[in-house]
Scaffold this active site. Sequence first.
Site, PDB file in Angstrom:
ATOM      1  CE1 TYR A  63       2.697 -13.670  10.228  1.00 54.47           C
ATOM      2  CE2 TYR A  63       2.510 -16.105   8.677  1.00 54.47           C
ATOM      3  CZ  TYR A  63       2.554 -15.023  10.203  1.00 54.47           C
ATOM      4  OH  TYR A  63       0.964 -15.449  10.500  1.00 54.47           O
ATOM      5  CD  GLU A  65       4.352 -12.713  14.130  1.00 48.68           C
ATOM      6  OE1 GLU A  65       5.559 -12.856  15.269  1.00 48.68           O
ATOM      7  OE2 GLU A  65       2.977 -12.909  13.950  1.00 48.68           O
ATOM      8  CG  ASP A 209      -9.420   9.020  11.058  1.00 49.33           C
ATOM      9  OD1 ASP A 209      -9.006   9.389  10.254  1.00 49.33           O
ATOM     10  OD2 ASP A 209     -10.439   8.783  11.005  1.00 49.33           O
ATOM     11  CB  THR A 235      -7.446   5.112   4.172  1.00 47.74           C
ATOM     12  OG1 THR A 235      -7.432   6.443   4.068  1.00 47.74           O
ATOM     13  CG2 THR A 235      -8.676   4.872   5.230  1.00 47.74           C
ATOM     14  CE  LYS A 238     -11.495   5.911   3.291  1.00 47.21           C
ATOM     15  NZ  LYS A 238     -11.768   6.253   4.545  1.00 47.21           N
ATOM     16  NE  ARG A 244     -10.148  -1.279  -0.366  1.00 45.81           N
ATOM     17  CZ  ARG A 244     -10.904  -0.533  -0.182  1.00 45.81           C
ATOM     18  NH1 ARG A 244     -11.155  -0.192   1.007  1.00 45.81           N
ATOM     19  NH2 ARG A 244     -11.355  -0.224  -1.391  1.00 45.81           N
TER      20      ARG A 244
HETATM   21  C1  LIG Z   1     -12.719   5.450   5.701  1.00 45.91           C
HETATM   22  C2  LIG Z   1     -11.957   6.059   7.745  1.00 45.91           C
HETATM   23  C3  LIG Z   1     -11.730   4.794   8.236  1.00 45.91           C
HETATM   24  C4  LIG Z   1     -11.310   3.612   7.646  1.00 45.91           C
HETATM   25  O1  LIG Z   1     -10.908   3.224   6.779  1.00 45.91           O
HETATM   26  P1  LIG Z   1     -10.529   1.768   6.741  1.00 45.91           P
HETATM   27  O2  LIG Z   1      -9.582   1.322   5.848  1.00 45.91           O
HETATM   28  O3  LIG Z   1     -12.179   1.671   6.296  1.00 45.91           O
HETATM   29  O4  LIG Z   1     -10.904   1.089   8.408  1.00 45.91           O
HETATM   30  C5  LIG Z   1     -11.584   6.200   9.203  1.00 45.91           C
HETATM   31  N1  LIG Z   1     -11.286   7.329   9.534  1.00 45.91           N
HETATM   32  C6  LIG Z   1     -11.886   7.592   8.083  1.00 45.91           C
HETATM   33  C7  LIG Z   1     -11.877   9.508   8.795  1.00 45.91           C
HETATM   34  C8  LIG Z   1     -12.310   7.170   7.226  1.00 45.91           C
HETATM   35  O5  LIG Z   1     -13.133   8.019   6.195  1.00 45.91           O
END
Ligand SMILES: *Cc1c(COP(=O)(O)O)cnc(C)c1O
Length: 433
Positions: A63, A65, A209, A235, A238, A244
């Site tokens: 933990y 926090e 994003d 993320t 990807k 993840r």
């Molecule tokens: C995959 C993705 C997310 C969300 O990611 P998660 O880990 O699935 O919550 C947010 N924005 C974009 C553009 C994405 O491609």
Amino acid sequence: MAVTEHSLQALRTAGLADVDPEIAGLLGKELARQRSQVELIASENFTWPSILEAVGSVATNKYAEGYPGKRYYGGCEVVDEIETIAIERAKRLFGAEHANVQPNAGSATNMTVYMAMLQPGDPILALRLDHGGHLTHGHRVNFSGKLYDVKHYGVSRETMRVDYDEVLALAKEHRPKMIVCGGSAYPRTVEAHRFREIADEVGALLLCDMAHFSGLVAAGEHPSPVPHCDFVTSTTHKTLAGPRSGFVLCREEYAAAIDKTVFPGLQGGPLMHAIAAKAACFGIAMTQAFRDYQRQVRANADALAAGLIANGREVLTGGTDTHLVQVDLRNARWTGKDAEERLEQVNMTANRNTVPFDERPPTVASGVRLGTPAMTMRGFGTEDFTEVAAIIADLLSEEGGDVAALAGRTDALLAKHPLYPGFQGWPTYVTTG
Ligand SMILES: *Cc1c(COP(=O)(O)O)cnc(C)c1O
């Protein structure tokens, strides 16, 4: 099937296959599935074995926090070092002023930025989901669409690319407090500098994003949005090929607001095992091998798009600048749903996706989204992706091709490039397949 009865003493040292053969067996089956299919889902990857090891580590027990040096728990001296390394590496990798590496997923990163800077009801301008955006960019079924007043821009009907004049016009009309760029199914470069000009003209904050293309950015294969944006979210699982999870980058002036929003605003204890894995992921992303990998991801996406077009299929925007290709089936015999099912019959995994101005509902759709990160990780080169393109083109032709023969060709590609070869000992559930 239940968990096998062990003595308490035995349970203290037993592995998963011993304790829970049902789950261990399913994990083995999942590994076998991953090994036996050409994985073309653009948001997926096969992370490094070293990352799997960090994710499966004892840091999950801790933990912590708070933030390094400012925790609400004792015993944080080691995880403090881990998180500090993750933060410093993220900043160095992307040239950012501040990084928060605690968000548990991509969605949590966007929630963080909105909650830190906006009040419920505030106006946002973002890319439409059916033109390549994301649920967290204001779709009505998502918290973002429920909490904020989101207006959407789309792509141009002629070019299928973002029309920056339209974005400017919409920005002037709606006066958003925040503009969001980036998405999950946009195959072309996100021109953050042009969004910056628009944001400046209307006095909006700018969020990019880069969840999908952050690996390309890290390797210099996509222009970095970081110098142009107030906030960049991503993320790590990807193109970045890590665990993840997610992270937020921002300018120093917003650092305190972002940190306070992640904790205690939205999350409790950080997933320290995931943060350890993120640190390793950022470290790997600084190496030449990673840049070589991303260059191949890009080359493979070009080969895939070119191969589909050469064999008579249509691809949105006529190609790609990234790791993803959108097959346009509006003029084809097959729908997106058909295509997804037919791909499965030849041992390929992909997802149907609407194309902009789609006349079919999302459950059917007129497109399939294909990506190259996962199979490039497995060792596929441009020749392999040219063969993938030929198989898909034949499968989605008017006649539909000879499915059994095409499946044989897929299996030949898979046999050439085994996934996690020789990877038997770690984690312990890897016993079969
Ligand atoms: C995959 C993705 C997310 C969300 O990611 P998660 O880990 O699935 O919550 C947010 N924005 C974009 C553009 C994405 O491609």
